[in-house]
Design an enzyme around this catalytic site. Structure first.
Site, PDB file in Angstrom:
ATOM      1  N   ASP A 224      36.542   7.501  29.157  1.00  0.00           N
ATOM      2  CA  ASP A 224      37.360   8.094  28.409  1.00  0.00           C
ATOM      3  C   ASP A 224      38.125   8.825  28.113  1.00  0.00           C
ATOM      4  O   ASP A 224      38.105   9.439  26.599  1.00  0.00           O
ATOM      5  CB  ASP A 224      37.339   6.276  26.416  1.00  0.00           C
ATOM      6  CG  ASP A 224      37.288   5.354  27.069  1.00  0.00           C
ATOM      7  OD1 ASP A 224      37.251   5.094  29.320  1.00  0.00           O
ATOM      8  OD2 ASP A 224      37.238   4.566  26.143  1.00  0.00           O
ATOM      9  N   HIS A 373      32.575  -3.953  20.421  1.00  0.00           N
ATOM     10  CA  HIS A 373      31.491  -3.754  21.616  1.00  0.00           C
ATOM     11  C   HIS A 373      30.003  -3.762  21.360  1.00  0.00           C
ATOM     12  O   HIS A 373      29.438  -3.387  21.874  1.00  0.00           O
ATOM     13  CB  HIS A 373      31.724  -2.300  21.913  1.00  0.00           C
ATOM     14  CG  HIS A 373      33.300  -1.773  22.535  1.00  0.00           C
ATOM     15  ND1 HIS A 373      34.187  -2.550  23.578  1.00  0.00           N
ATOM     16  CD2 HIS A 373      34.036  -0.523  22.266  1.00  0.00           C
ATOM     17  CE1 HIS A 373      35.365  -1.869  23.282  1.00  0.00           C
ATOM     18  NE2 HIS A 373      34.975  -1.235  23.202  1.00  0.00           N
ATOM     19  N   HIS A 400      32.556   4.781  23.492  1.00  0.00           N
ATOM     20  CA  HIS A 400      33.182   3.131  23.947  1.00  0.00           C
ATOM     21  C   HIS A 400      33.594   2.934  22.595  1.00  0.00           C
ATOM     22  O   HIS A 400      34.508   2.557  22.339  1.00  0.00           O
ATOM     23  CB  HIS A 400      32.174   3.053  24.728  1.00  0.00           C
ATOM     24  CG  HIS A 400      32.595   1.684  25.045  1.00  0.00           C
ATOM     25  ND1 HIS A 400      33.998   1.699  25.623  1.00  0.00           N
ATOM     26  CD2 HIS A 400      31.873   0.373  25.093  1.00  0.00           C
ATOM     27  CE1 HIS A 400      34.106  -0.304  26.153  1.00  0.00           C
ATOM     28  NE2 HIS A 400      32.691  -0.358  25.600  1.00  0.00           N
TER      29      HIS A 400
END
Length: 573
Positions: A224, A373, A400
């Site tokens: 990311d 998540h 994440h």
């Protein structure tokens, strides 16, 4: 004169001794498992910040024509380095024309003295396009992206280099980097920086400023990168939640110029310090006909062929006495697939006498107590965890989740003295804001229909043993979660020898404080107790294991002092 030297030496020894006696007591993993600790989000801080605009000087193109920009380094082998850059002008609009990558050469001139370049290497160039056949959406085609391997590098040596096309001429300014030491049980990078989910916000800028201040010799980016997919193709302002802001978008759009801005923003750092990347979900960037990951696959050079994976989605490399394995969570990870077969062979080939430390990294965490998540990649854990554990992987980094969390040693949700230390560092500052809710907070346990992965299956489970037996979430911080905090920051790993490493997590709000850390611990390997051949024998420590534990604890306490002591002896004797 000799008396003076002796006096200085004795004084230095006494000062260091006092620091050791009265200084901060850094714990070791040998003292674990630790009681779980939670530090809540500080409401005096901003939970997030807006993206840096494209007209910011750090993001604007500041070269002309075919002169190189967005220069970046990545490790290839212990004696070679990838150099990457971009030339020409990217285009965005309804109709775009692809640049010809053969119109400009890919050259790197380099040598061990400033201004004296004794070697020259050439490489390849390519372009990519992000196309959207939908009304109102704009298309993009990149500048020319160059990748060149420079080889024959000596370990621990400074090299000066310029890249570009000498025939135009269009060469970059001079840049410099220092090579790492060769693999070996006594050779380690000075500092390894860990970042994830960076983005391009004011918080991202603080993270990079703080990281740069800590002077790493290698950077791991666990996915990311740019968050270019938080925009429409027409640009404008990025948003924390794309689907919330643009529910009628025909596809998950992306504003590709953010990639160019990110490359310029990062260039002052990664043109002198190699950065190793692995893909995250924000790099998927779907186009029609199932095309994905074009930006990630084209812009970054990684040692794919060198490590035998032949793909940017997963690969491995050595950094001194540390062997890194970068795993792909958004390609097939099943035990019947190519990645698993490569991983099994790769683990089997690792020589722990040469690279004692074995570290893995991937984008999504397998162990995570935040609501965000939660249990999202259980399927991947169920496929791969046993293999990594069996081969004695020491540390597993991930991102994440936009917060920090360090686990006690754990295997299969059970505290285990030979399990890896899992660390989540997805807190580097992106536009989606910091995560503050925990799955064990009242009313914050996700439903089993939440947190569906963008790739792979759903394997959510209720715990089969322990305090949370029969439940999907714990009612308190899980015992395997040692420390968690909702703050932006980055991590620094300092491998000190073949059995211990100092891990430090730095919070952004501490950037101007001296010697401050949000979390710090010595991670200690116990090869006699936890060798690959013995890892599956259970977690009961023998007398030999206890002796190893005591010895390593003493080493961790004093090891930082010994190199300084010997340096002073050499200097004054």
């Amino acid at each position: 004169m000799e008396d003076c030297k002796l006096c200085i030496l004795v004084t230095f020894f006494l000062i260091i001794t006092k620091v050791v006696v009265t200084g901060k007591d850094i714990p070791t993993t040998l003292e674990g498992p630790f009681d779980p600790v939670t530090i809540r989000f500080d409401p005096s801080l901003r939970q997030g910040s807006d993206d840096i605009p494209m007209d910011d000087p750090r993001l604007k193109k500041n070269v002309t024509s075919m002169f190189p920009e967005q220069i970046a380094l990545a490790l290839s082998t212990p004696t070679s380095m990838w150099v990457s850059w971009v030339t020409g002008d990217a285009q965005i609009g309804s109709n775009v024309t692809t640049l010809d990558p053969t119109s400009v050469a890919s050259e790197v001139w380099y040598g061990k003295e400033s201004g004296k370049y004794t070697s020259k290497k050439t490489g390849n160039a390519t372009v990519y396009s992000q196309l959207y056949p939908f009304e109102g959406l704009l298309n993009y085609t990149s500048g020319i992206i160059h990748h060149v391997i420079i080889d024959g590098l000596e370990p621990g040596t400074k090299y000066y280099y310029r890249c570009g096309d000498s025939s135009l001429p269009a060469m970059s300014d001079e840049h410099v980097f220092e090579t790492l030491l060769l693999p070996g049980p006594n050779s380690y990078p000075r500092r390894i920086a860990l970042i994830g989910d960076l983005g391009l916000t004011s918080n991202s800028s603080t993270t990079i400023d703080h990281l740069t201040k800590n002077d790493p010799s290698l950077i791991l980016m666990v996915g990311d990168l740019t968050y270019a997919n938080q925009y429409l193709t027409t640009g404008g302002k990025g948003v924390p939640c794309f689907s919330c802001a643009f529910p009628d978008a025909p596809i998950r759009e992306t504003y590709q110029p953010r990639w160019d801005g990110w490359g310029r923003f990062m260039k002052p750092l990664i043109s002198r310090v190699p950065m190793m990347v692995i893909e995250g979900n924000h790099e998927i960037e779907p186009q029609v006909a199932g095309i994905t990951f074009k930006s990630y696959l084209t812009r970054f050079a990684v040692p794919a062929e060198e490590s035998g994976s032949n793909t940017n989605f997963y690969y491995s490399f050595d950094a001194g006495g540390v062997h890194f394995i970068m795993l792909g969570a958004y390609v097939d990870y099943n035990s019947t697939g190519a990645q698993y077969a490569w991983l099994k062979e790769e683990l089997h080939k690792v020589d722990r006498m040469v690279t004692p430390w074995l570290v893995a990294a991937m984008h999504p965490p397998w162990y995570n107590s935040y609501s965000s998540h939660y249990q999202e990649f259980e399927c991947m854990r169920l496929e791969m965890e046993e293999l990594l554990y069996q081969y004695g992987v020491d540390i597993i980094f991930s991102g994440h989740v936009h917060a920090y969390e360090r686990m006690n040693r754990v295997y299969n949700y059970t505290l285990h003295s030979c399990g890896p230390v899992y660390i989540t560092v997805g807190d580097s500052g992106n536009i989606e804001k910091v995560d503050v809710d925990h799955a064990d907070d009242p009313g914050k346990c996700p439903s089993e229909g939440d947190n569906i992965p963008e790739f792979g299956g759903v394997c959510h489970l209720n715990f089969s043993s322990g305090p949370a037996k029969g439940k999907f979430c714990w009612d308190r911080q899980p015992e395997w979660s040692a420390f968690r905090e909702s703050s932006f920051g980055h991590g620094i790993l300092e491998v000190l020898n073949s059995t211990y490493a100092l891990w430090t997590w730095h919070r952004n709000q501490d950037i101007y404080k001296e010697e401050s850390s949000g979390d710090q611990i010595y991670i200690v390997r116990q090869p006699e107790l936890c060798s690959p051949s013995t890892s599956l024998k259970g977690s009961n420590e023998t007398q030999q294991g206890a002796q190893v534990k005591e010895s390593a604890a003493v080493s961790a306490k004093w090891a930082w002092f010994l190199p300084l002591f010997f340096i002073v002896i050499i200097a004054f004797c």
